[in-house]
Design a protein around this motif. Structure first.
Motif, PDB file in Angstrom:
ATOM      1  N   GLY A   3       0.793  -1.220   0.000  1.00 18.25           N
ATOM      2  CA  GLY A   3       0.000   0.000   0.000  1.00 18.25           C
ATOM      3  C   GLY A   3       0.822   1.265   0.000  1.00 18.25           C
ATOM      4  N   HIS A   4       2.115   1.155   0.361  1.00 16.31           N
ATOM      5  CA  HIS A   4       3.015   2.316   0.398  1.00 16.31           C
ATOM      6  C   HIS A   4       4.355   1.919  -0.211  1.00 16.31           C
ATOM      7  N   VAL A   5       5.037   2.875  -0.807  1.00 16.01           N
ATOM      8  CA  VAL A   5       6.377   2.647  -1.344  1.00 16.01           C
ATOM      9  C   VAL A   5       7.274   3.825  -0.991  1.00 16.01           C
ATOM     10  N   VAL A   6       8.570   3.573  -0.972  1.00 15.24           N
ATOM     11  CA  VAL A   6       9.554   4.615  -0.694  1.00 15.24           C
ATOM     12  C   VAL A   6      10.057   5.161  -2.028  1.00 15.24           C
ATOM     13  N   VAL A   7       9.833   6.451  -2.238  1.00 19.38           N
ATOM     14  CA  VAL A   7      10.155   7.085  -3.518  1.00 19.38           C
ATOM     15  C   VAL A   7      10.921   8.383  -3.294  1.00 19.38           C
ATOM     16  N   ARG A   8      11.497   8.876  -4.383  1.00 20.21           N
ATOM     17  CA  ARG A   8      12.060  10.226  -4.375  1.00 20.21           C
ATOM     18  C   ARG A   8      10.926  11.212  -4.655  1.00 20.21           C
ATOM     19  N   PRO A   9      10.843  12.294  -3.914  1.00 16.51           N
ATOM     20  CA  PRO A   9       9.766  13.254  -4.174  1.00 16.51           C
ATOM     21  C   PRO A   9       9.942  13.939  -5.521  1.00 16.51           C
ATOM     22  N   THR A  10       8.838  14.418  -6.058  1.00 15.65           N
ATOM     23  CA  THR A  10       8.888  15.192  -7.301  1.00 15.65           C
ATOM     24  C   THR A  10       9.588  16.517  -7.040  1.00 15.65           C
ATOM     25  N   PRO A  11      10.636  16.854  -7.798  1.00 21.69           N
ATOM     26  CA  PRO A  11      11.350  18.116  -7.560  1.00 21.69           C
ATOM     27  C   PRO A  11      10.439  19.326  -7.761  1.00 21.69           C
ATOM     28  N   ARG A  12      10.577  20.296  -6.865  1.00 20.18           N
ATOM     29  CA  ARG A  12       9.853  21.562  -6.990  1.00 20.18           C
ATOM     30  C   ARG A  12      10.783  22.563  -7.676  1.00 20.18           C
ATOM     31  N   ALA A  60       7.652  21.075 -16.209  1.00 19.36           N
ATOM     32  CA  ALA A  60       6.526  20.168 -15.957  1.00 19.36           C
ATOM     33  C   ALA A  60       6.632  18.932 -16.832  1.00 19.36           C
ATOM     34  N   GLU A  61       7.008  19.114 -18.103  1.00 17.87           N
ATOM     35  CA  GLU A  61       7.184  17.981 -19.005  1.00 17.87           C
ATOM     36  C   GLU A  61       8.283  17.054 -18.511  1.00 17.87           C
ATOM     37  N   ALA A  62       9.284  17.615 -17.837  1.00 19.82           N
ATOM     38  CA  ALA A  62      10.384  16.813 -17.297  1.00 19.82           C
ATOM     39  C   ALA A  62      10.003  16.091 -16.017  1.00 19.82           C
ATOM     40  N   GLY A  63       8.772  16.316 -15.535  1.00 21.80           N
ATOM     41  CA  GLY A  63       8.306  15.606 -14.351  1.00 21.80           C
ATOM     42  C   GLY A  63       8.364  16.379 -13.062  1.00 21.80           C
ATOM     43  N   ALA A  64       8.628  17.684 -13.123  1.00 15.78           N
ATOM     44  CA  ALA A  64       8.743  18.499 -11.918  1.00 15.78           C
ATOM     45  C   ALA A  64       7.406  19.136 -11.560  1.00 15.78           C
ATOM     46  N   ILE A  89      16.965  18.070 -13.191  1.00 15.39           N
ATOM     47  CA  ILE A  89      15.667  17.683 -12.634  1.00 15.39           C
ATOM     48  C   ILE A  89      15.574  16.161 -12.521  1.00 15.39           C
ATOM     49  N   GLN A  90      16.007  15.461 -13.559  1.00 14.33           N
ATOM     50  CA  GLN A  90      15.966  14.005 -13.525  1.00 14.33           C
ATOM     51  C   GLN A  90      16.833  13.453 -12.403  1.00 14.33           C
ATOM     52  N   GLY A  93      15.837  11.275  -8.909  1.00 12.75           N
ATOM     53  CA  GLY A  93      16.340   9.918  -8.792  1.00 12.75           C
ATOM     54  C   GLY A  93      16.155   9.084 -10.034  1.00 12.75           C
ATOM     55  N   ALA A  94      15.800   9.714 -11.165  1.00 16.22           N
ATOM     56  CA  ALA A  94      15.537   8.975 -12.395  1.00 16.22           C
ATOM     57  C   ALA A  94      16.841   8.537 -13.055  1.00 16.22           C
ATOM     58  N   GLU A  95      16.774   7.416 -13.751  1.00 24.73           N
ATOM     59  CA  GLU A  95      17.906   6.904 -14.517  1.00 24.73           C
ATOM     60  C   GLU A  95      17.383   6.399 -15.859  1.00 24.73           C
ATOM     61  N   PRO A  96      18.036   6.767 -16.975  1.00 21.67           N
ATOM     62  CA  PRO A  96      19.140   7.721 -17.078  1.00 21.67           C
ATOM     63  C   PRO A  96      18.618   9.153 -17.006  1.00 21.67           C
ATOM     64  N   VAL A  97      19.544  10.106 -16.827  1.00 22.96           N
ATOM     65  CA  VAL A  97      19.129  11.500 -16.699  1.00 22.96           C
ATOM     66  C   VAL A  97      19.022  12.195 -18.052  1.00 22.96           C
TER      67      VAL A  97
END
Length: 426
Positions: free
Chosen positions: A182-191, A226-230, A336-337, A341-345
């Motif tokens: 029900g929960h996972v450990v993730v990197r937050p979305t960069p602001r 935003a397109e980059a996921g931020a 931003i990537q 924590g995204a791979e590859p950047v």
């Protein structure tokens, strides 16, 4: 050698190679601290650790189709030309929970998802029967195991569901939920906060007049972030006022993981950003280094930190819209990537067959808008767009960026070149 060529050669020798510059910047950044999120909130984020299945999926033996749960040994024909008939001793749905057991020559009517009766090892599809209610006649005989979903046949307890660095997609959410997570450990979305600077700037929605320039960059870069996921926040326009710029940036450090400014990176009298951010102010930690990079366009880029309470990474891009967008692609998007924590950047790239001869400035790595297409039989072609990065219409039309290295002055039609693929999905 012409005077222009001598100038280009001399200037290029003083530039920092783009690869070296990117390496030095990205090494100073770290992925944001991990946090625990609910599955729905985690969608789109990057996993900070491997995820193992705590339970098998399916969790129990169940019917994979609507039909009749039976024992395979009871489906042997009693004689030549004689149909198999079984007594229907109950109905089971997906919400049934009491254990039930089959007796010889009997079956249960089951819905897809219902738990299998004890002793049952096959589900006869409804369409293979006369659909009887008290007794059923079976017209086609399935093999043992047909129509049955065995516990753990898709995912076993302890199986690796996803690796650290994977993006949480809708399908992965489904897998995690099915496995009891029900929960996972993730990197937050960069602001990411975007600020456009310059006394000449006016808000969008009007036509530029002499002495005025419509603010293109803060809108375009907010969309790019935003397109980059931020989580992208457009602050808007900041005049060339030293105290105003300092105060605005200080305020933004409280809500930003990355600040992007545009404009004022040159050495002219109006380039306030470079003059203010390239030196340390009393009581404020961090500073920004402005570097002439072997990049065309966007040759001058700034990177450093800003903030008295907490130092926040800051990237300074040129004021020209085309240069700002290319600078974002080359520097800000990978940053931003990395924070996410995204791979590859970096964006994916392909080798493509060049359809038109192009020239490029000496000693600069050029990123030129282009159209990429797949060829029949495999491979790609790339068509450079007229006007290059100075034409915003070309950038808007492009689905790739043709990359011409520092040593390339001419790339003839028919040669093979590198192309970054731009993501234009909605």
């Amino acid at each position: 050698m012409t005077a222009t060529a001598e100038f280009e050669s001399a200037s290029a020798s003083e530039l920092t190679p783009l690869a070296d510059y990117l390496g030095s910047v990205l090494r100073r950044l770290r992925a944001l601290p991990a946090l625990d999120l609910d599955l729905t909130q985690a969608h789109g984020n990057v996993l900070a650790e491997n995820v193992l299945a705590p339970h098998p999926y399916p969790a129990f033996d169940s019917a994979g189709i609507d039909g009749y749960a039976a024992r395979a040994e009871d489906l042997l024909p009693p004689g030549p030309g004689r149909p198999v008939r079984l007594n229907v001793i109950g109905d089971l749905s997906a919400s049934s929970w009491r254990p039930v057991r089959l007796t010889p020559q009997s079956c249960f009517s089951v819905a897809a998802g219902a738990p299998m009766p004890i002793g049952a090892d096959v589900v006869v599809p409804v369409d293979w029967t006369d659909q009887g209610m008290a007794a059923v006649e079976i017209q086609r005989l399935p093999k043992r195991g047909f129509g049955v979903r065995r516990a753990g046949e898709e995912i076993g307890a302890g199986d690796l569901l996803a690796r650290s660095g994977a993006v949480v997609t809708p399908a992965l959410v489904a897998v995690l939920a099915a496995s009891g997570i029900g929960h996972v450990v993730v990197r937050p979305t960069p602001r990411v906060v975007i600020v456009a600077t310059g006394d000449e700037l006016v808000e969008a929605g009007r036509v530029s007049q002499p002495g005025q320039v419509v603010d293109v960059n803060s809108h375009a870069l907010t969309a790019a972030a935003a397109e980059a996921g931020a989580h992208a926040y457009r602050v808007g326009i900041c005049d060339d006022d030293p105290e105003g710029l300092r105060g605005l940036l200080e305020d933004q450090t409280l809500r930003a993981d990355l600040i992007i400014t545009t404009g004022g990176t040159g050495t002219g009298p109006g380039d306030m950003v470079r003059r203010i951010l390239s030196r340390r102010d009393g009581g404020r930690a961090g500073s920004v280094t402005f570097t002439e990079v072997s990049l065309y366009p966007s040759s001058i880029l700034g990177f450093g930190t800003y903030g008295s309470a907490e130092e926040v990474p800051i990237i300074c891009l040129p004021g020209d819209p085309g240069s700002a967008l290319i600078g974002f692609e080359v520097l800000a998007r990978p940053a931003i990537q990395l924070l996410a924590g995204a791979e590859p950047v970096f964006r994916p790239s392909v080798r493509a067959h060049l359809l038109e001869t192009v020239t490029s400035p000496t000693g600069l790595r050029e990123f030129r808008p282009a159209l990429v297409a797949e060829r029949r039989g495999g491979g790609y072609t790339v068509q450079p767009l007229a006007g290059g990065t100075r034409t915003l219409a070309g950038l808007a039309e492009a689905n790739g960026l043709l990359v011409l290295g520092e040593r390339v002055t001419t790339a003839p039609a028919g040669s093979t070149v590198d192309v970054l693929l731009l993501d234009r999905r909605r």
